[in-house]
Design a protein around this motif. Sequence first.
Motif, mmCIF file in Angstrom:
data_model
loop_
_atom_site.group_PDB
_atom_site.id
_atom_site.type_symbol
_atom_site.label_atom_id
_atom_site.label_comp_id
_atom_site.label_asym_id
_atom_site.label_seq_id
_atom_site.Cartn_x
_atom_site.Cartn_y
_atom_site.Cartn_z
ATOM 1 N N GLY A 37 83.218 45.314 5.550
ATOM 2 C CA GLY A 37 82.296 44.997 4.456
ATOM 3 C C GLY A 37 82.546 43.637 3.832
ATOM 4 O O GLY A 37 81.756 43.178 3.007
ATOM 5 N N LYS B 185 83.216 39.373 3.581
ATOM 6 C CA LYS B 185 82.445 38.225 4.068
ATOM 7 C C LYS B 185 83.314 37.337 4.942
ATOM 8 O O LYS B 185 84.321 36.788 4.474
ATOM 9 C CB LYS B 185 81.939 37.407 2.882
ATOM 10 C CG LYS B 185 80.812 38.094 2.161
ATOM 11 C CD LYS B 185 80.225 37.210 1.103
ATOM 12 C CE LYS B 185 78.996 37.895 0.525
ATOM 13 N NZ LYS B 185 78.578 37.350 -0.727
ATOM 14 N N ILE C 71 74.216 41.518 16.159
ATOM 15 C CA ILE C 71 74.055 40.595 15.036
ATOM 16 C C ILE C 71 72.626 40.732 14.518
ATOM 17 O O ILE C 71 71.667 40.711 15.312
ATOM 18 C CB ILE C 71 74.344 39.136 15.459
ATOM 19 C CG1 ILE C 71 75.743 39.039 16.091
ATOM 20 C CG2 ILE C 71 74.258 38.191 14.241
ATOM 21 C CD1 ILE C 71 76.066 37.703 16.705
ATOM 22 N N ARG D 6 69.719 39.436 11.556
ATOM 23 C CA ARG D 6 69.336 38.383 10.588
ATOM 24 C C ARG D 6 68.170 38.920 9.786
ATOM 25 O O ARG D 6 67.147 39.305 10.377
ATOM 26 C CB ARG D 6 68.969 37.112 11.367
ATOM 27 C CG ARG D 6 68.701 35.912 10.512
ATOM 28 C CD ARG D 6 68.720 34.651 11.372
ATOM 29 N NE ARG D 6 70.056 34.368 11.880
ATOM 30 C CZ ARG D 6 70.315 33.618 12.957
ATOM 31 N NH1 ARG D 6 69.326 33.080 13.648
ATOM 32 N NH2 ARG D 6 71.558 33.401 13.338
ATOM 33 N N ASP E 269 73.929 36.483 8.007
ATOM 34 C CA ASP E 269 73.893 37.312 9.225
ATOM 35 C C ASP E 269 74.857 38.492 9.088
ATOM 36 O O ASP E 269 75.964 38.346 8.544
ATOM 37 C CB ASP E 269 74.310 36.489 10.463
ATOM 38 C CG ASP E 269 73.210 35.538 10.929
ATOM 39 O OD1 ASP E 269 72.101 35.573 10.350
ATOM 40 O OD2 ASP E 269 73.470 34.764 11.871
ATOM 41 N N GLU E 270 74.440 39.630 9.618
ATOM 42 C CA GLU E 270 75.324 40.804 9.628
ATOM 43 C C GLU E 270 75.910 40.969 11.026
ATOM 44 O O GLU E 270 75.181 40.987 12.012
ATOM 45 C CB GLU E 270 74.545 42.067 9.250
ATOM 46 C CG GLU E 270 75.466 43.275 9.158
ATOM 47 C CD GLU E 270 74.705 44.592 9.173
ATOM 48 O OE1 GLU E 270 74.625 45.211 8.104
ATOM 49 O OE2 GLU E 270 74.201 44.996 10.245
ATOM 50 N N ARG F 146 78.142 43.297 13.524
ATOM 51 C CA ARG F 146 78.545 44.705 13.677
ATOM 52 C C ARG F 146 79.276 44.820 15.024
ATOM 53 O O ARG F 146 78.679 44.571 16.080
ATOM 54 C CB ARG F 146 77.266 45.536 13.682
ATOM 55 C CG ARG F 146 77.408 47.011 13.641
ATOM 56 C CD ARG F 146 76.033 47.625 13.458
ATOM 57 N NE ARG F 146 75.652 47.620 12.067
ATOM 58 C CZ ARG F 146 75.923 48.618 11.221
ATOM 59 N NH1 ARG F 146 76.503 49.715 11.641
ATOM 60 N NH2 ARG F 146 75.565 48.532 9.959
ATOM 61 N N VAL G 155 81.904 46.104 10.144
ATOM 62 C CA VAL G 155 80.692 45.398 9.722
ATOM 63 C C VAL G 155 81.067 44.316 8.705
ATOM 64 O O VAL G 155 81.774 44.602 7.729
ATOM 65 C CB VAL G 155 79.672 46.376 9.092
ATOM 66 C CG1 VAL G 155 78.365 45.647 8.754
ATOM 67 C CG2 VAL G 155 79.388 47.545 10.019
ATOM 68 N N ASN G 156 80.598 43.117 8.954
ATOM 69 C CA ASN G 156 80.830 42.001 8.030
ATOM 70 C C ASN G 156 79.575 41.170 7.918
ATOM 71 O O ASN G 156 78.745 41.162 8.814
ATOM 72 C CB ASN G 156 81.973 41.099 8.538
ATOM 73 C CG ASN G 156 83.311 41.817 8.605
ATOM 74 O OD1 ASN G 156 83.761 42.208 9.680
ATOM 75 N ND2 ASN G 156 83.918 42.036 7.469
ATOM 76 N N VAL G 157 79.487 40.446 6.826
ATOM 77 C CA VAL G 157 78.361 39.532 6.630
ATOM 78 C C VAL G 157 78.926 38.121 6.573
ATOM 79 O O VAL G 157 80.049 37.915 6.113
ATOM 80 C CB VAL G 157 77.612 39.910 5.322
ATOM 81 C CG1 VAL G 157 76.590 38.864 4.943
ATOM 82 C CG2 VAL G 157 76.937 41.263 5.486
#
Length: 262
Positions: free
Chosen positions: A104, A106, A187, A189, A245-246, A248, A258-260
């Motif tokens: 979670g 960044k 990924i 967007r 962008d995420e 996963r 999961v990171n942004v």
Amino acid sequence: MLEDGGHWFAIEASWDDLVRHDDLESFLKTCKRTPIREPSSEAFLAPIGSQEVWAAGVTYIRSRDARMEESKSAGGGDFYDRVYLADRPELFFKATAHRVVGPGGKVAIRSDAKWSVPEPELALLISPAGKIIGYTVGNDMSSRDIEGENPLYLPQAKVYDRSCALGPGVLVASQPLPRSTEISLQIARQGEPVFEGKTSLNSLKRDPETLVEYLYRDNSFPSGCFLLTGTGIVPPDSFGLRYGDEIRITIDNIGTLVNVVG
Ligand code: DO4
Ligand code: MG
């Protein structure tokens, strides 16, 4: 926090103390555990204490091909092929705990990079004595234009604040993971998929124990360490990460990280 067979427990040991157990799996079965409620996803921190994070490179043919291409004009293309074929693996320092983000969190792209990608990698958790005691999901964020300009810029392309993500938890296992274990990357967007890729440990050229043997040769890790085992998924050259962008990353039996980008 420990999960065993769908039940959750608190245990009285620091993260660094746990990593000192060569047989962590047996220790966790016999130590004092206090049952707790299933934690919410926000409760998960990066699973790291005083460990360093190191990384192996060019361990999948996909990584070799992409890097030969990106460094061709700098005259570096040949190095990647040579290290792919050599007995000695490429091993590099990746991060200390303060540069690592958890689930979670960044991840960052460098302010001076024009082309950045995530690298979804199996991460080994290794005890101070050099035993692989667990596995987690890792992201070796990379600035491809900086590395491609000159291979000697690798530390700048790889090591910066929030350049590494680990989690969501550690799968504690004394046995090697099956070669059929799949790693996947998605990924998104603005909620729309923009890249998807998949590989498996079948395509990992080096065996994890050999990577650890090289890493620990004449090098000590009093608190143990993590070793990222290289990427087998490289988005096409036309793709670069953007803010928001995420990312996963899923590895069978371990979980999804999961990171942004932010
Ligand atoms: O040789 C540069 C880095 C390679 C790497 O990080 C990878 O193959 O995953
Ligand atoms: Mg990598």
